[in-house]
Design an enzyme around this catalytic site. Structure first.
Site, PDB file in Angstrom:
ATOM      1  N   TYR A   1       0.818  -1.219   0.000  1.00 48.93           N
ATOM      2  CA  TYR A   1       0.000   0.000   0.000  1.00 48.93           C
ATOM      3  C   TYR A   1       0.850   1.268   0.000  1.00 48.93           C
ATOM      4  CZ  TYR A   1      -3.026  -3.545   2.204  1.00 48.93           C
ATOM      5  OH  TYR A   1      -3.707  -4.687   2.521  1.00 48.93           O
TER       6      TYR A   1
ATOM      7  N   CYS B   1      14.638 -10.374  -3.232  1.00 45.42           N
ATOM      8  CA  CYS B   1      15.186 -10.029  -4.546  1.00 45.42           C
ATOM      9  C   CYS B   1      14.208  -9.307  -5.440  1.00 45.42           C
ATOM     10  CB  CYS B   1      15.672 -11.313  -5.213  1.00 45.42           C
ATOM     11  SG  CYS B   1      16.871 -12.113  -4.174  1.00 45.42           S
ATOM     12  N   GLU B   2      13.662  -8.207  -4.944  1.00 45.27           N
ATOM     13  CA  GLU B   2      12.928  -7.293  -5.818  1.00 45.27           C
ATOM     14  C   GLU B   2      12.925  -5.913  -5.169  1.00 45.27           C
ATOM     15  OE1 GLU B   2       8.480  -7.839  -5.819  1.00 45.27           O
ATOM     16  OE2 GLU B   2       9.063  -9.874  -5.312  1.00 45.27           O
TER      17      GLU B   2
HETATM   18  N1  LLP Z   1     -15.034  -5.628   9.405  1.00 49.38           N
HETATM   19  C1  LLP Z   1     -14.890  -6.012   8.126  1.00 49.38           C
HETATM   20  C2  LLP Z   1     -16.021  -6.654   7.441  1.00 49.38           C
HETATM   21  C3  LLP Z   1     -13.664  -5.805   7.464  1.00 49.38           C
HETATM   22  O1  LLP Z   1     -13.526  -6.175   6.197  1.00 49.38           O
HETATM   23  C4  LLP Z   1     -12.588  -5.192   8.157  1.00 49.38           C
HETATM   24  C5  LLP Z   1     -11.298  -4.970   7.495  1.00 49.38           C
HETATM   25  C6  LLP Z   1     -12.786  -4.821   9.500  1.00 49.38           C
HETATM   26  C7  LLP Z   1     -14.031  -5.049  10.097  1.00 49.38           C
HETATM   27  C8  LLP Z   1     -11.710  -4.211  10.332  1.00 49.38           C
HETATM   28  O2  LLP Z   1     -11.294  -2.989   9.859  1.00 49.38           O
HETATM   29  P1  LLP Z   1     -10.259  -2.107  10.729  1.00 49.38           P
HETATM   30  O3  LLP Z   1     -10.990  -1.677  11.964  1.00 49.38           O
HETATM   31  O4  LLP Z   1      -9.105  -2.951  11.041  1.00 49.38           O
HETATM   32  O5  LLP Z   1      -9.947  -0.981   9.844  1.00 49.38           O
HETATM   33  N2  LLP Z   1      -4.584  -5.149   5.108  1.00 49.38           N
HETATM   34  C9  LLP Z   1      -5.050  -3.772   5.142  1.00 49.38           C
HETATM   35  C10 LLP Z   1      -6.368  -3.627   5.879  1.00 49.38           C
HETATM   36  C11 LLP Z   1      -7.488  -4.477   5.328  1.00 49.38           C
HETATM   37  C12 LLP Z   1      -8.789  -4.337   6.082  1.00 49.38           C
HETATM   38  C13 LLP Z   1      -9.824  -5.264   5.582  1.00 49.38           C
HETATM   39  N3  LLP Z   1     -11.070  -5.251   6.281  1.00 49.38           N
HETATM   40  C14 LLP Z   1      -3.954  -2.894   5.741  1.00 49.38           C
HETATM   41  O6  LLP Z   1      -2.891  -3.399   6.078  1.00 49.38           O
HETATM   42  O7  LLP Z   1      -4.141  -1.676   5.857  1.00 49.38           O
END
Ligand code: LLP
Length: 425
Positions: free
Chosen positions: A319, A347-348
């Protein structure tokens, strides 16, 4: 917010433990979490909602270590899961089924059956075909599935496009224009019991305005659906509250402000409110600890090659995410700093954590930490370049515990199977 990663006598500590002590025992790199911070972050949500009937369902995807789930579960948290695997983790952590909500756009028949068999608070259903399948699975198990329908409100949460989930055209939820029809069908399906309505607009949301818009929409829809004869007794408001990754940026809204908004917009409906925060609870509660392997002279500036890489912490590569990087041994005041690139051994060129980051003089063997990696850190790690998955360590006061051992490379390799025809001579 309390910060349990502080310098004491010039050495970065996690709660009361000096980080070099843990690094010596465990070896770098590793993830390091603070129990007190998990508890404080959960507590901030729980107390902000104390005036309302509510359940804080921690979003397991952010950090799914069973010890972490157990810690939060012991403090009364429910869980939001999005796969059969996460459901099994939550149950293994002792979370009762009636505190687990099951979200996700692609639930399989087996996942539905497992959750119905083990107990579930409700399913957040994301499409009409899913609704029909769930009804069929529930019926064949002689039970009825409690559901909320996830709406797609077509609201822009103003976050990174890869984690924005509530705009029309995103793969999530059912558009508002079809919601009444979907509930009508739900009301007629024999294996379905409607309990509420659900939304989740995205992650790392730094502004309350999109939440305000969507919560007002939920209030309107609740009235309409009740008039249509549905029992809407629960609103699942999703997760998404952002956190501060950079010290100088505008502060993220607090849980108190976010929950006040929930109370203002939905409190009068006499509903129970579920929230699904992930990042807010675990993000700032963790750091990743690494060592500098080499300080290398680059063309424009020096390059620090670390022993951690994009397979351990994917967010910068995926990201372009920013994480504060701090030395474990505090730099001398007024000491020299210089801009360096910080990279991993993969290696990238995508395996770059930061470019031109101003840091004190660090050299081979020095320890540093990546801040705010308790959420979406360890859970997104992979074995790319056949690098073993790194350990997770949980600090509690003066003690630390390895809550996931380093996964040896043999464990990865031993799952490969060489067919006999390749080994026969
Ligand atoms: N509920 C649902 C249905 C979700 O899809 C998500 C996150 C959450 C709750 C929790 O969201 P939070 O409170 O953590 O923002 N890998 C990405 C974040 C992906 C989030 C996906 N869904 C990153 O590293 O920023």
């Amino acid at each position: 917010m309390t910060d349990e990663f502080q310098y004491r006598d010039g050495i970065l500590h996690a709660e009361d433990v000096p980080i070099p002590e843990i690094a010596k025992a465990v070896g770098t790199p590793f993830y390091l979490y603070s129990s007190r911070m998990f508890a404080a972050n959960l507590g901030a949500f729980q107390s902000a909602l104390s005036g309302i009937d509510h359940l804080v369902c921690y979003s397991v995807k952010a950090n799914s270590n069973v010890a972490v789930l157990r810690l939060l579960g012991n403090l009364g948290a429910g869980m939001d899961v999005v796969s059969g695997g996460e459901y099994v983790r939550a149950r293994a952590a002792g979370i009762p089924g009636d505190r687990i909500v099951f979200s996700g756009v692609g639930k399989t028949r087996d996942e539905m059956a497992a959750a119905l068999g083990g107990g579930i608070r409700h399913f957040n259903v994301e499409s009409e075909p899913e609704l029909r399948l769930l009804s069929e699975v529930a019926e064949s198990h002689g039970t009825v599935a409690p559901i909320a329908i996830r709406i797609n409100p077509d609201v822009d949460p103003g976050t990174h496009e890869k984690i924005s989930t509530g705009k029309s055209g995103d793969k999530f939820g059912i558009p508002v224009s079809r919601v009444r029809d979907a509930y009508r069908e739900a009301g007629q399906l024999p294996g379905i019991r409607v309990v509420g309505i659900d939304v989740h607009i995205g992650s790392q949301v730094m502004d309350l305005a999109p939440f305000r818009r969507v919560f007002r929409l939920l209030a309107d829809l609740t009235r309409v659906l009740r008039e249509d004869g549905h029992e809407i007794r629960r609103i699942d408001a999703g997760g998404g509250l952002g956190i501060n990754y950079r010290p100088a940026e505008d502060p993220a809204p607090s849980p108190a402000e976010y929950c006040a908004l929930l109370a203002d917009t939905l409190g009068h409906l006499g509903v129970e409110i579920d929230v699904e925060p992930g990042r807010f609870i675990s993000g700032n509660a963790g750091v990743m600890v690494s060592s500098v392997l080499y300080r290398k002279t680059g063309e424009a500036r020096d390059i620090l090659v670390l022993d951690s890489a994009m397979n351990d912490l994917l967010r910068p590569a995926m990201y372009g995410a920013y994480h504060e990087i701090e030395p474990v041994i505090a730099p001398a005041e007024n000491g020299r700093t210089s801009a360096v690139d910080i990279v991993g051994p993969i290696c990238e060129s995508g395996d770059t954590f930061a470019r031109g980051r101003e840091l004190p003089q660090l050299s081979d063997g020095d320890l540093l930490v990546f801040r705010s990696t308790g959420a979406y850190g360890a859970v997104m790690a992979s074995g790319y370049n056949s690098r073993p998955l790194i350990p997770e360590v949980l600090v509690n006061g003066e003690e630390f515990f390895v809550i996931r051992a380093r996964i040896p490379v043999e464990d990865l390799i031993n799952r490969d199977i060489v067919p006999e025809w390749l080994t026969a001579s």
